[in-house]
Design an enzyme around this catalytic site. Structure first.
Site, mmCIF file in Angstrom:
data_model
loop_
_atom_site.group_PDB
_atom_site.id
_atom_site.type_symbol
_atom_site.label_atom_id
_atom_site.label_comp_id
_atom_site.label_asym_id
_atom_site.label_seq_id
_atom_site.Cartn_x
_atom_site.Cartn_y
_atom_site.Cartn_z
ATOM 1 N N HIS A 28 -10.737 56.578 30.988
ATOM 2 C CA HIS A 28 -9.583 56.603 31.525
ATOM 3 C C HIS A 28 -8.921 57.156 32.638
ATOM 4 O O HIS A 28 -9.588 57.365 33.359
ATOM 5 C CB HIS A 28 -9.506 57.860 30.913
ATOM 6 C CG HIS A 28 -7.613 57.890 29.861
ATOM 7 N ND1 HIS A 28 -6.713 59.009 30.938
ATOM 8 C CD2 HIS A 28 -6.724 57.396 29.312
ATOM 9 C CE1 HIS A 28 -5.821 59.010 30.075
ATOM 10 N NE2 HIS A 28 -5.436 58.379 29.393
ATOM 11 N N ASP B 289 -16.097 64.384 31.115
ATOM 12 C CA ASP B 289 -14.738 64.192 30.445
ATOM 13 C C ASP B 289 -14.657 63.762 28.434
ATOM 14 O O ASP B 289 -15.356 63.213 28.380
ATOM 15 C CB ASP B 289 -13.762 62.990 30.345
ATOM 16 C CG ASP B 289 -12.584 62.932 29.864
ATOM 17 O OD1 ASP B 289 -12.198 63.778 28.836
ATOM 18 O OD2 ASP B 289 -12.230 61.914 30.598
ATOM 19 N N LYS C 275 -5.983 66.790 21.094
ATOM 20 C CA LYS C 275 -6.600 65.972 20.646
ATOM 21 C C LYS C 275 -7.394 66.700 20.175
ATOM 22 O O LYS C 275 -8.043 65.970 19.312
ATOM 23 C CB LYS C 275 -7.276 65.008 21.940
ATOM 24 C CG LYS C 275 -6.119 64.052 22.884
ATOM 25 C CD LYS C 275 -7.141 63.367 23.714
ATOM 26 C CE LYS C 275 -5.947 62.985 24.928
ATOM 27 N NZ LYS C 275 -4.749 61.249 24.527
ATOM 28 N N CYS D 186 -4.443 53.076 28.848
ATOM 29 C CA CYS D 186 -4.855 54.033 30.264
ATOM 30 C C CYS D 186 -6.238 53.594 30.816
ATOM 31 O O CYS D 186 -6.807 54.237 32.035
ATOM 32 C CB CYS D 186 -4.911 54.955 30.016
ATOM 33 S SG CYS D 186 -3.343 55.581 29.714
ATOM 34 N N GLN E 135 -12.431 62.418 24.137
ATOM 35 C CA GLN E 135 -12.716 62.612 22.921
ATOM 36 C C GLN E 135 -13.708 62.535 22.385
ATOM 37 O O GLN E 135 -14.196 62.498 21.492
ATOM 38 C CB GLN E 135 -12.384 60.968 23.307
ATOM 39 C CG GLN E 135 -11.176 60.299 23.931
ATOM 40 C CD GLN E 135 -10.343 59.682 22.960
ATOM 41 O OE1 GLN E 135 -10.112 60.448 22.184
ATOM 42 N NE2 GLN E 135 -8.784 59.687 23.392
HETATM 43 C C1 LIG Z 1 -11.216 59.627 27.674
HETATM 44 C C2 LIG Z 1 -9.458 60.231 28.108
HETATM 45 N N1 LIG Z 1 -9.582 61.760 28.813
HETATM 46 C C3 LIG Z 1 -8.986 61.225 29.267
HETATM 47 C C4 LIG Z 1 -7.363 61.738 29.154
HETATM 48 C C5 LIG Z 1 -6.153 62.780 29.587
HETATM 49 O O1 LIG Z 1 -5.475 63.208 28.569
HETATM 50 P P1 LIG Z 1 -4.337 63.936 28.277
HETATM 51 O O2 LIG Z 1 -3.510 63.242 28.692
HETATM 52 O O3 LIG Z 1 -3.881 64.653 27.367
HETATM 53 O O4 LIG Z 1 -4.091 64.588 29.557
HETATM 54 C C6 LIG Z 1 -7.614 60.839 27.575
HETATM 55 C C7 LIG Z 1 -6.190 60.875 26.807
HETATM 56 O O5 LIG Z 1 -5.890 60.228 25.969
HETATM 57 C C8 LIG Z 1 -8.663 60.501 27.197
HETATM 58 O O6 LIG Z 1 -8.549 59.642 25.940
#
Ligand SMILES: Cc1ncc(COP(=O)(O)O)c(C=O)c1O
Length: 409
Positions: A120, A197, A223, A363, A200
């Site tokens: 992302h 990270d 999430k 993204c 997900q």
């Molecule tokens: C894999 C991953 N990392 C980071 C993020 C960023 O999350 P946030 O927008 O809540 O900061 C997302 C958001 O969709 C994501 O899917």
């Protein structure tokens, strides 16, 4: 099949465009159970005050609730100490904190920062900034034809030059899970720190940061059934101790003189200003809700549902799945395209049927380029979804092309 958890989520009881709402955008944000909503209402109705500052009862209660939430998170992810749990506003902020406070001070010219092509933007753009500022190189782990990181990539790309390896545990586009154990092992072999990270995966699998031997981990509350505006940074104490603060101001200091300041101990050092106490309280309630159901049960529901969704989607001759076709070792994130139809049109047509899905680049521009796609439609499942939701989706998808005058279903 009857799903006993739907009733816990008030938002799922509504109709949209005259149809029962089908919510299939859980990777973007999940709906919130009544227990989380109640925890927020209780906090605002009784305990609201600025924590850590007041000597009066409400401020003490707000402090206790905030710190209890930290302990709930610690226990949930298997961290050794609450000093290792920093509250941020999101996974994005947690990653920026790491890039600026850790990356900018440890990465040097010629070093490498390793990410996967499936990141992302929030786990990519901050590292681009570090790499550019330090004249370091951003190295990518690429994916195989099923959207998975092959062992060969891990072996060859994570070299002695790597200082930071920052990889998503589960793709927000393809649903594939990264082989985190191998990545951690290789990162440590070459002396790099590993950042996972977990955004997900955290709502779908029991994760233990200590067992996985992660140096840092990040995720967002929203999430995982908690409110927006709260994120978590886990870090091993030895690293967090040596890092400089990211944001400066109230609450993160020990003493301030006219020309200098000393900083509070962990984790307050990284929590400048008034924090989102109510969202931390909501996160705690969300974790308790997840724990009441249990990850075994969550997996018992989600696994066959993912399998069913993959099967129903593959029955549509105009639909191409993008990503891992294997129902094992993946999350309920499933991307696809409908022949000759832009994903935004797919999403709009499904919306008319009361079905919420995502469309676009998610993204993840470099991933889209790598896959040769401009955009995809994406569903993302969780334990309150049902086979009936998938049937409604599959039926609706059959009509997409006809709606657009493209002839057959
Ligand atoms: C894999 C991953 N990392 C980071 C993020 C960023 O999350 P946030 O927008 O809540 O900061 C997302 C958001 O969709 C994501 O899917």
């Amino acid at each position: 099949m009857f799903n006993p958890y739907i009733k816990d989520f008030p938002a799922l009881k509504q109709t949209v465009n005259g149809k029962r709402l089908i919510y299939l955008d859980n990777a973007a944000t999940t709906q919130k159970p009544q227990t989380v909503i109640d925890a927020l209402t209780a906090y605002y109705s009784r305990d609201n005050a600025n924590p850590h500052r007041g000597a009066y009862a409400l401020s003490v209660r707000a402090t206790e609730l905030y710190e209890a939430a930290r302990e709930t998170v610690r226990e949930f992810i298997g961290a050794g100490s609450t000093r290792e749990i920093v509250f941020t506003k999101s996974a994005t902020e947690s990653l920026n904190l790491l890039a600026y406070s850790y990356g900018m001070s440890t990465v040097q010219e010629g070093d490498e920062i390793v990410v996967s092509i499936a990141e992302h933007h929030s786990n990519l753009v901050p590292w681009q900034q570090v790499a550019a500022a330090k004249k370091a190189k951003l190295v990518y782990l690429y994916l195989d034809e099923n959207g998975m990181i092959p062992e060969q990539e891990i072996e060859t790309k994570i070299s002695q030059k790597a200082k930071i390896v920052s990889v998503t545990h589960a793709s927000n586009v393809l649903g594939g899970m990264s082989p985190m154990e191998s990545i951690v092992k290789k990162a440590h072999e070459v002396g790099a720190v590993i950042i996972a990270d977990l955004t997900q995966s955290i709502a779908h699998r029991k994760l233990d940061v200590a067992k996985l031997d992660l140096d840092f981990a990040v995720f967002s509350g929203h999430k995982m059934y908690a409110p927006m505006g709260i994120g978590v940074l886990y870090g091993k104490e030895k690293y967090l101790e040596q890092m400089t603060p990211f944001l400066y101001g109230g609450d993160m200091i020990e003493a301030v003189a006219e020309q200098s300041a000393t900083f509070a101990p962990l984790p307050q050092k990284f929590e400048a200003g008034t924090q989102n106490v109510e969202a931390a309280v909501g996160l705690s309630a969300a974790i308790q809700y997840i724990q009441t159901i249990g990850f075994d049960q969550i997996q018992r529901i989600e696994k066959p549902l993912i399998q069913y969704a993959l099967q129903r989607l593959s029955e549509n001759p105009y639909l191409t799945l993008v990503g891992n076709p294997d129902p094992e070792d993946r999350t309920g994130v499933i991307s696809f395209n409908v022949k000759e139809v832009h994903p935004h049109d797919v999403a709009s047509i499904l919306d008319a049927d009361g079905i919420c899905i995502r469309s676009g680049h998610h993204c993840a521009h470099p991933l889209m380029t790598y896959l040769g796609q401009t955009a995809t439609a994406r569903i993302s499942l969780c334990f309150y979804n049902t086979e009936e939701d998938i049937d409604r989706l599959a039926e609706s998808l059959k009509h997409v092309r006809r709606w657009l005058g493209l002839g057959s279903e």
